[in-house]
Design a protein around this motif. Structure first.
Motif, PDB file in Angstrom:
ATOM      1  N   TYR A  76       0.847  -1.193   0.000  1.00 17.06           N
ATOM      2  CA  TYR A  76       0.000   0.000   0.000  1.00 17.06           C
ATOM      3  C   TYR A  76       0.880   1.239   0.000  1.00 17.06           C
ATOM      4  CZ  TYR A  76      -3.209   3.662   1.581  1.00 17.06           C
ATOM      5  OH  TYR A  76      -3.928   4.826   1.691  1.00 17.06           O
ATOM      6  N   GLY A  77       0.525   2.205  -0.841  1.00 14.82           N
ATOM      7  CA  GLY A  77       1.234   3.470  -0.883  1.00 14.82           C
ATOM      8  C   GLY A  77       0.270   4.622  -0.708  1.00 14.82           C
ATOM      9  N   TYR A  78       0.722   5.660   0.014  1.00 12.35           N
ATOM     10  CA  TYR A  78      -0.127   6.833   0.261  1.00 12.35           C
ATOM     11  C   TYR A  78       0.695   8.098   0.049  1.00 12.35           C
ATOM     12  CZ  TYR A  78      -3.210  10.211   2.489  1.00 12.35           C
ATOM     13  OH  TYR A  78      -4.003  11.295   2.735  1.00 12.35           O
ATOM     14  N   ALA A  79       0.200   8.968  -0.843  1.00 12.84           N
ATOM     15  CA  ALA A  79       0.879  10.236  -1.107  1.00 12.84           C
ATOM     16  C   ALA A  79       0.473  11.241  -0.039  1.00 12.84           C
ATOM     17  CB  ALA A  79       0.518  10.740  -2.493  1.00 12.84           C
ATOM     18  N   ILE A  80       1.369  11.437   0.923  1.00 12.54           N
ATOM     19  CA  ILE A  80       1.085  12.358   2.025  1.00 12.54           C
ATOM     20  C   ILE A  80       0.950  13.774   1.501  1.00 12.54           C
ATOM     21  CG2 ILE A  80       1.943  13.223   4.232  1.00 12.54           C
ATOM     22  CD1 ILE A  80       3.523  10.584   4.467  1.00 12.54           C
ATOM     23  N   THR A  81       1.845  14.145   0.600  1.00 13.94           N
ATOM     24  CA  THR A  81       1.813  15.418  -0.113  1.00 13.94           C
ATOM     25  C   THR A  81       2.141  15.117  -1.571  1.00 13.94           C
ATOM     26  OG1 THR A  81       4.159  15.979   0.115  1.00 13.94           O
ATOM     27  CG2 THR A  81       2.710  16.538   1.978  1.00 13.94           C
ATOM     28  N   PRO A  82       2.033  16.081  -2.475  1.00 16.67           N
ATOM     29  CA  PRO A  82       2.413  15.815  -3.866  1.00 16.67           C
ATOM     30  C   PRO A  82       3.866  15.388  -4.032  1.00 16.67           C
ATOM     31  CG  PRO A  82       1.060  17.786  -3.745  1.00 16.67           C
ATOM     32  CD  PRO A  82       1.373  17.389  -2.336  1.00 16.67           C
ATOM     33  N   THR A  83       4.720  15.651  -3.046  1.00 13.60           N
ATOM     34  CA  THR A  83       6.138  15.307  -3.164  1.00 13.60           C
ATOM     35  C   THR A  83       6.580  14.200  -2.219  1.00 13.60           C
ATOM     36  OG1 THR A  83       6.753  17.039  -1.564  1.00 13.60           O
ATOM     37  CG2 THR A  83       6.722  17.649  -3.901  1.00 13.60           C
ATOM     38  N   LEU A  84       5.735  13.784  -1.277  1.00 17.25           N
ATOM     39  CA  LEU A  84       6.131  12.811  -0.256  1.00 17.25           C
ATOM     40  C   LEU A  84       5.149  11.643  -0.247  1.00 17.25           C
ATOM     41  CD1 LEU A  84       8.191  12.287   2.034  1.00 17.25           C
ATOM     42  CD2 LEU A  84       6.546  13.361   3.602  1.00 17.25           C
ATOM     43  N   ARG A  85       5.710  10.430  -0.355  1.00 17.34           N
ATOM     44  CA  ARG A  85       4.883   9.228  -0.434  1.00 17.34           C
ATOM     45  C   ARG A  85       5.395   8.165   0.526  1.00 17.34           C
ATOM     46  NH1 ARG A  85       4.759   4.826  -5.214  1.00 17.34           N
ATOM     47  NH2 ARG A  85       2.582   4.144  -5.120  1.00 17.34           N
ATOM     48  N   ALA A  86       4.478   7.549   1.279  1.00 13.07           N
ATOM     49  CA  ALA A  86       4.822   6.476   2.205  1.00 13.07           C
ATOM     50  C   ALA A  86       4.320   5.153   1.639  1.00 13.07           C
ATOM     51  CB  ALA A  86       4.211   6.728   3.578  1.00 13.07           C
ATOM     52  N   THR A  87       5.083   4.081   1.862  1.00 10.52           N
ATOM     53  CA  THR A  87       4.703   2.757   1.376  1.00 10.52           C
ATOM     54  C   THR A  87       4.916   1.719   2.473  1.00 10.52           C
ATOM     55  OG1 THR A  87       6.914   2.329   0.477  1.00 10.52           O
ATOM     56  CG2 THR A  87       5.294   3.317  -1.012  1.00 10.52           C
ATOM     57  N   ALA A  88       4.157   0.650   2.402  1.00 13.40           N
ATOM     58  CA  ALA A  88       4.317  -0.485   3.322  1.00 13.40           C
ATOM     59  C   ALA A  88       3.909  -1.751   2.581  1.00 13.40           C
ATOM     60  CB  ALA A  88       3.465  -0.298   4.573  1.00 13.40           C
ATOM     61  N   SER A  89       4.601  -2.849   2.859  1.00 10.29           N
ATOM     62  CA  SER A  89       4.273  -4.106   2.185  1.00 10.29           C
ATOM     63  C   SER A  89       4.671  -5.289   3.050  1.00 10.29           C
ATOM     64  CB  SER A  89       4.974  -4.194   0.826  1.00 10.29           C
ATOM     65  OG  SER A  89       6.372  -4.257   0.982  1.00 10.29           O
ATOM     66  N   ALA A  90       4.035  -6.409   2.766  1.00  9.78           N
ATOM     67  CA  ALA A  90       4.358  -7.675   3.419  1.00  9.78           C
ATOM     68  C   ALA A  90       4.158  -8.780   2.399  1.00  9.78           C
ATOM     69  CB  ALA A  90       3.479  -7.904   4.646  1.00  9.78           C
ATOM     70  N   GLY A  91       4.986  -9.819   2.486  1.00  4.46           N
ATOM     71  CA  GLY A  91       4.861 -10.896   1.522  1.00  4.46           C
ATOM     72  C   GLY A  91       5.573 -12.154   1.965  1.00  4.46           C
ATOM     73  N   THR A  92       5.169 -13.258   1.385  1.00  7.21           N
ATOM     74  CA  THR A  92       5.823 -14.544   1.629  1.00  7.21           C
ATOM     75  C   THR A  92       6.438 -15.035   0.325  1.00  7.21           C
ATOM     76  OG1 THR A  92       3.764 -15.747   1.211  1.00  7.21           O
ATOM     77  CG2 THR A  92       4.252 -15.144   3.490  1.00  7.21           C
ATOM     78  N   ALA A  93       7.454 -15.881   0.447  1.00  7.05           N
ATOM     79  CA  ALA A  93       8.160 -16.388  -0.730  1.00  7.05           C
ATOM     80  C   ALA A  93       8.796 -17.724  -0.396  1.00  7.05           C
ATOM     81  CB  ALA A  93       9.222 -15.384  -1.190  1.00  7.05           C
ATOM     82  N   PHE A  94       9.170 -18.486  -1.444  1.00  9.83           N
ATOM     83  CA  PHE A  94       9.801 -19.779  -1.213  1.00  9.83           C
ATOM     84  C   PHE A  94      10.741 -20.108  -2.362  1.00  9.83           C
ATOM     85  CE2 PHE A  94       6.614 -20.941  -4.221  1.00  9.83           C
ATOM     86  CZ  PHE A  94       7.005 -22.142  -4.800  1.00  9.83           C
ATOM     87  N   ARG A  95      11.603 -21.079  -2.125  1.00 10.08           N
ATOM     88  CA  ARG A  95      12.440 -21.652  -3.175  1.00 10.08           C
ATOM     89  C   ARG A  95      12.599 -23.141  -2.901  1.00 10.08           C
ATOM     90  NH1 ARG A  95      16.576 -20.572  -7.234  1.00 10.08           N
ATOM     91  NH2 ARG A  95      17.744 -22.497  -7.451  1.00 10.08           N
ATOM     92  N   VAL A  96      12.326 -23.956  -3.909  1.00 15.86           N
ATOM     93  CA  VAL A  96      12.539 -25.391  -3.755  1.00 15.86           C
ATOM     94  C   VAL A  96      14.018 -25.694  -3.957  1.00 15.86           C
ATOM     95  CG1 VAL A  96      10.196 -25.988  -4.472  1.00 15.86           C
ATOM     96  CG2 VAL A  96      12.012 -25.821  -6.179  1.00 15.86           C
ATOM     97  N   PRO A  97      14.552 -26.728  -3.317  1.00 19.83           N
ATOM     98  CA  PRO A  97      15.975 -27.067  -3.481  1.00 19.83           C
ATOM     99  C   PRO A  97      16.291 -27.392  -4.933  1.00 19.83           C
ATOM    100  CG  PRO A  97      14.989 -28.292  -1.655  1.00 19.83           C
ATOM    101  CD  PRO A  97      13.864 -27.646  -2.385  1.00 19.83           C
ATOM    102  N   THR A  98      17.527 -27.150  -5.326  1.00 21.44           N
ATOM    103  CA  THR A  98      17.923 -27.524  -6.683  1.00 21.44           C
ATOM    104  C   THR A  98      18.012 -29.043  -6.780  1.00 21.44           C
ATOM    105  OG1 THR A  98      20.308 -27.546  -6.280  1.00 21.44           O
ATOM    106  CG2 THR A  98      19.306 -25.420  -6.829  1.00 21.44           C
ATOM    107  N   LEU A  99      17.972 -29.524  -7.992  1.00 22.94           N
ATOM    108  CA  LEU A  99      18.095 -30.962  -8.217  1.00 22.94           C
ATOM    109  C   LEU A  99      19.453 -31.476  -7.771  1.00 22.94           C
ATOM    110  CD1 LEU A  99      16.387 -31.026 -11.721  1.00 22.94           C
ATOM    111  CD2 LEU A  99      15.451 -31.979  -9.596  1.00 22.94           C
TER     112      LEU A  99
END
Length: 642
Positions: free
Chosen positions: A418-441
């Motif tokens: 999510y991002g919010y433009a506090i002013t026309p020149t200043l913007r705040a952002t926040a995010s969360a996420g999950t990720a994975f990687r399977v082992p190589t062969l």
């Protein structure tokens, strides 16, 4: 500023006061911090964050853009060297160009970065991660870097970030070019290409040759036994031949078909890290050579059916091999991908839905040590959904994805930003996420493999603040990424009968830190900088992860004067740890490097580029026992008829 640079050629670590010059310079030289070598415009279109074209102003993510002009002016020979000048990125290399190279985004393992060339996935099912030594910078026209996990969009591997590389697309008219360059260590470069567009057809062709005699990457002073008769004392150079083709045809005003091909063969000298005093090998490794080959191909069809609905279908293929001689070893990775992506745009809303299939294959022919053939394959099928909303000061991005692996079953990931433009020149952002990687062969089925390995799984949260006003940009990002079941090479793994050890899913890692970056223009002077404070740590041992620094950064300035663009750049890193085992931890000294550059359009069609890197001839190491280049110079000319 120059007083911050050590001009001695010693092995003593750089003092903290040297690295401290970077944040001080950020504060004193300019008040703005931004996200690229050349600050991109907010209207610039990027595709990396959400796998669909969007204006940079709509992206809620930590993104950098490197265009062709920046690539050419950098004078860099390898893709990794160019990336090392970007915020949040470090590299390591066992010697010079062409040798084993790793790229760390926010301290994350090199295998935690998903890499694409023209939408083609590039990865190794041996070590994991892209084989950076095999990617030819001469064929790359643009690079987009996304820092932070993106598995909900790209699937397995994107725990630390995504890097997309693009080759040139033909534009109206006919544009040939020829470039030549020479440099230190007998470096020679030659490139040529042709691009253009005629009616509905566009094309781009490019070829390049590079070679260098190099330097001895393991001089006697860095060996276990400081004598010359047990290992190869020769110079370890490289030779690279690369080329690419991109063809496009506009079937209809809203339908396009595009085909791409890229090829690179690079042969490099290397010295093995073997203590001959403790072995009984009957021969010496003289003139050791490693060979990396890379082939990528794609065929894509895109259609915009109306103002709301558009689709893209793409089939991709990549093959990479690594081979050594005379100590024979060979590994071959083959990846094939199928993507069917749908986009629905209505008002401020964007909905995406994609079906994707990935097929991985690995072949390791028998070598002199294991005499065992390894041939394995697997597949992943995925469904991903995305939603974006941009209106007024609000920006929202939601993604979910489910991958079904042929070996590990289903795995779901998600992200919210999510991002919010506090002013026309200043913007705040926040995010969360999950990720994975399977082992190589290789990690599961080689002689050192462990079939019971589990997928690595990460959880990331981050917040950011961005300021943009005129020629000034500023940004700060604070992140925390925790990875479970991180795979390590365990030399004391229970039940492991192979020497010197086996892979194990035992580590718990935490990657956290702060990235400051920015740029400001004052008349004919453009300032740019980035500074990272991070803590990439193995929570089991409490140690910093191998070859990653707590602090690193870059600060530079470009000055346009009398038709010239003159540049100065400082790269700095604090000390790092290099481990052979938990009982053998070695500290690698920090370093501060000064690089200078100059470029000029000599005539309407001819451009000159010159660089001197590591002006102070600093002796430093990316990896224990391996030397890096000293002071190097490069001069290049490029003819591009207008």
């Amino acid at each position: 500023m120059i007083s911050c640079v050590s001009l001695s050629r010693g092995r003593a670590p750089v003092r903290r006061s040297h690295l401290a010059c970077l944040p001080l310079a950020l504060a004193s030289a300019f008040g703005g911090l931004a996200h690229a070598q050349e600050a991109p415009t907010l209207g610039e279109t990027v595709v990396t964050a959400n796998r669909t074209p969007q204006a940079l102003s709509e992206i809620v993510g930590d993104v950098s853009i490197i265009d062709r002009q920046t690539i050419e002016r950098s004078g860099a020979t390898g893709v990794a060297d160019l990336l090392a000048r970007q915020p949040g990125i470090e590299i390591t290399r066992n010697g010079g160009i062409g040798n084993d190279t790793s790229v760390f985004i926010r301290g994350a393992e090199t295998r935690f970065t998903a890499v694409y060339i023209d939408g083609v996935r590039v990865d190794s099912q041996s070590t994991g991660g892209a084989v950076w030594a095999g990617i030819p910078l001469a064929q790359i026209d643009r690079i987009e870097v996304l820092r932070g996990p993106a598995a909900a969009v790209y699937g397995s591997d994107a725990i630390g970030g995504v890097i997309q590389l693009f080759t040139k697309r033909g534009e109206e008219g006919v544009s040939p070019y020829v470039g030549v360059g020479i440099g230190s260590y007998n470096l020679r470069k030659l490139e040529a290409g042709l691009s253009g567009k005629s009616g509905a057809f566009d094309y781009s062709f490019g070829v390049a040759h590079e070679e260098s005699k190099g330097f001895n990457i393991q001089p006697a002073s860095k060996r276990w036994v400081p004598i010359d008769n047990w290992a190869s004392p020769d110079r370890d150079g490289y030779r690279s031949n690369s080329g690419n083709v991109k063809l496009g045809y506009q079937i209809a005003p809203d339908q396009r078909i595009e085909a791409t091909l890229l090829s690179n063969d690079i042969v490099a000298g290397y010295d093995p890290t073997i203590n001959f005093a403790k072995t009984k090998l009957p021969f010496l490794f003289k003139d050791d050579l490693s060979s990396n080959t890379l082939r990528t191909a794609s065929l894509a069809w895109s259609a915009k059916w109306n103002e709301i609905y558009s689709t893209r279908v793409q089939v991709t293929d990549s093959r990479s091999t690594y081979e050594t001689d005379p100590a024979y070893y060979r590994t071959e990775t083959h990846l094939r991908g199928y993507l069917f992506q749908n986009e629905f745009r209505f008002g401020p809303h964007l909905v995406t839905a994609a079906l994707e299939r990935r097929e991985d294959g690995l072949v390791n022919p028998p070598d002199t040590l294991t005499a065992k053939l390894l041939a394995r394959d697997r597949s992943q099928d995925a469904l991903s959904l995305g939603y974006g909303f941009v209106q007024g000061p609000h920006s929202l991005q939601l993604h979910v994805r489910h991958d079904k692996d042929s070996e590990f079953g289903g795995k779901s990931t998600g992200s919210a930003a999510y991002g919010y433009a506090i002013t026309p020149t200043l913007r705040a952002t926040a995010s969360a996420g999950t990720a994975f990687r399977v082992p190589t062969l290789f990690q599961r089925f080689s002689a050192n493999g462990t079939p019971s390995l589990k997928p690595e799984f990460g959880r990331n949260v981050e917040v950011g603040l961005q300021y943009t006003e005129g020629a000034t940009r500023a940004g700060i990002v604070v992140y925390r990424n925790r990875v479970e079941n991180q795979i390590t090479f365990d030399r004391s793994a229970s039940g492991c009968s192979a020497a010197p050890g086996c892979y194990a899913s035992t580590a718990l890692a935490r990657y956290q830190g702060i990235t400051l970056s920015g740029g400001h223009r004052i008349g004919d002077i453009t300032l740019r900088a980035s500074f990272d404070v991070q803590d990439p740590k193995d929570l089991g041992t409490g140690n910093l992860l191998q070859r990653r620094a707590r602090r690193h950064g870059v600060i530079g300035a470009d000055w346009r004067v009398a038709g010239w663009t003159l540049g100065a750049e400082i790269q700095a890193s604090s000390r790092r740890l290099d481990t052979d085992s938990l009982k053998n931890i070695v500290k690698l000294g920090g370093y501060t490097l000064l690089n200078l550059s100059a470029s000029k359009q000599i005539t309407r069609d001819l451009n000159l580029i010159a660089r001197v890197d590591n002006v102070g001839n600093k002796d430093y190491e990316y990896a224990r026992l391996y030397a890096t280049a000293g002071r190097t110079a490069y001069v290049g000319l490029k003819w591009t008829p207008q």
